[in-house]
Design an enzyme around this catalytic site. Structure first.
Site, PDB file in Angstrom:
ATOM      1  N   ALA A  98       0.835  -1.206   0.000  1.00 54.93           N
ATOM      2  CA  ALA A  98       0.000   0.000   0.000  1.00 54.93           C
ATOM      3  C   ALA A  98       0.868   1.254   0.000  1.00 54.93           C
ATOM      4  O   ALA A  98       0.533   2.262  -0.644  1.00 54.93           O
ATOM      5  CB  ALA A  98      -0.921  -0.009   1.212  1.00 54.93           C
ATOM      6  N   TYR A  99       1.979   1.185   0.726  1.00 55.41           N
ATOM      7  CA  TYR A  99       2.915   2.308   0.772  1.00 55.41           C
ATOM      8  C   TYR A  99       3.482   2.599  -0.613  1.00 55.41           C
ATOM      9  O   TYR A  99       3.528   3.757  -1.053  1.00 55.41           O
ATOM     10  CB  TYR A  99       4.023   1.968   1.757  1.00 55.41           C
ATOM     11  CG  TYR A  99       5.218   2.893   1.723  1.00 55.41           C
ATOM     12  CD1 TYR A  99       5.163   4.165   2.291  1.00 55.41           C
ATOM     13  CD2 TYR A  99       6.422   2.483   1.147  1.00 55.41           C
ATOM     14  CE1 TYR A  99       6.272   4.999   2.277  1.00 55.41           C
ATOM     15  CE2 TYR A  99       7.533   3.310   1.136  1.00 55.41           C
ATOM     16  CZ  TYR A  99       7.443   4.570   1.700  1.00 55.41           C
ATOM     17  OH  TYR A  99       8.540   5.402   1.683  1.00 55.41           O
ATOM     18  N   LEU A 100       3.921   1.566  -1.322  1.00 56.77           N
ATOM     19  CA  LEU A 100       4.496   1.770  -2.651  1.00 56.77           C
ATOM     20  C   LEU A 100       3.454   2.299  -3.630  1.00 56.77           C
ATOM     21  O   LEU A 100       3.772   3.123  -4.495  1.00 56.77           O
ATOM     22  CB  LEU A 100       5.105   0.464  -3.161  1.00 56.77           C
ATOM     23  CG  LEU A 100       6.359  -0.015  -2.421  1.00 56.77           C
ATOM     24  CD1 LEU A 100       6.826  -1.358  -2.987  1.00 56.77           C
ATOM     25  CD2 LEU A 100       7.491   1.009  -2.489  1.00 56.77           C
ATOM     26  N   LYS A 139       2.918   6.065  -2.633  1.00 54.83           N
ATOM     27  CA  LYS A 139       4.049   6.872  -3.087  1.00 54.83           C
ATOM     28  C   LYS A 139       4.040   7.025  -4.610  1.00 54.83           C
ATOM     29  O   LYS A 139       4.305   8.106  -5.149  1.00 54.83           O
ATOM     30  CB  LYS A 139       5.367   6.232  -2.632  1.00 54.83           C
ATOM     31  CG  LYS A 139       5.733   6.511  -1.194  1.00 54.83           C
ATOM     32  CD  LYS A 139       6.053   7.990  -0.992  1.00 54.83           C
ATOM     33  CE  LYS A 139       6.729   8.269   0.319  1.00 54.83           C
ATOM     34  NZ  LYS A 139       6.944   9.729   0.519  1.00 54.83           N
TER      35      LYS A 139
END
Length: 219
Positions: free
Chosen positions: A128-130, A133
């Site tokens: 989810a972070y990637l 970003k």
């Protein structure tokens, strides 16, 4: 130069603030927690208390007004869930870019992540972070009113910086001390010819100033 940093109490941001102050620049760091203000003052930066998850574009633009550059170094943090990756790593980055454009602050640096991709697949929090970003990076790239540079470091470490890096559109996987990430950001702020570039960063053999100049490619 006056440089405003979102996520002013982050590990990279505090290092950057110390560098900017040492080089005679004026740094301001946006923080959510007033208890962090003294740490910023100790790093030579002006603390600005503002929650980027709830602030308006107008409020953030007022902080950015008159700055020479803006740096987005905020992040939800390693202990946060997928929802905050969306509200901070994507949402706050989008808000900050909109505010910079509204305030007329063209030079815009983003601390992203190697592997950031809005189409990244997977159900873990890091996936989810990637995605968050990557979506934020794509949005910043769409802003015609910004001279943006997106920096994508490899695995971050707390090792002492060496001042020697590899900075390119593609570097391959690797690690890099947070000290060196901060040094590269300080150099990029003064290297406008890197505008429009998405650059990966790992430890290497080239001094930071030379690496930034080489990345600019003689523009």
């Amino acid at each position: 130069m006056r440089i405003v940093i979102a996520g002013g109490h982050g590990q990279i941001a505090l290092r950057l603030e110390r560098l900017l102050a040492a080089h005679g620049h004026e740094a301001a760091g946006i923080i959510r927690d007033p208890a962090q203000a003294e740490d910023l003052r100790g790093a030579g930066a002006e603390p600005v208390v503002l929650d980027l998850e709830s602030a308006s574009v107008e409020e953030v633009a007022a902080v950015l007004k008159g700055a020479d550059a803006a740096v987005f170094a905020a992040g939800a943090g390693g202990g946060s869930g997928a929802a905050r990756k969306e509200t901070v790593d994507r949402g706050a980055a989008v808000l900050f870019a909109d505010a910079a454009e509204r305030a007329g602050v063209r030079r815009h640096l983003v601390v992203s992540s190697m592997g950031a991709n809005p189409d990244h697949r997977g159900d873990e929090v890091f996936d989810a972070y990637l995605r968050a970003k990557g979506a934020a990076d794509a949005y910043v790239r769409s802003k015609a009113g910004l001279d943006w540079t997106i920096l994508r470091p490899g695995m971050l470490t707390n090792d002492a910086g060496t001042g020697l890096v590899r900075l390119a559109e593609s570097t391959g996987r690797g690690s890099v001390p947070r000290d060196d990430v901060a040094a590269v950001l300080a150099e990029l702020a003064e290297t406008p010819a890197t505008a429009g570039l998405t650059l990966e960063l790992i430890s290497g053999t080239v001094p930071v100033a030379e690496a930034a100049k080489a990345a600019a490619g003689g523009r």
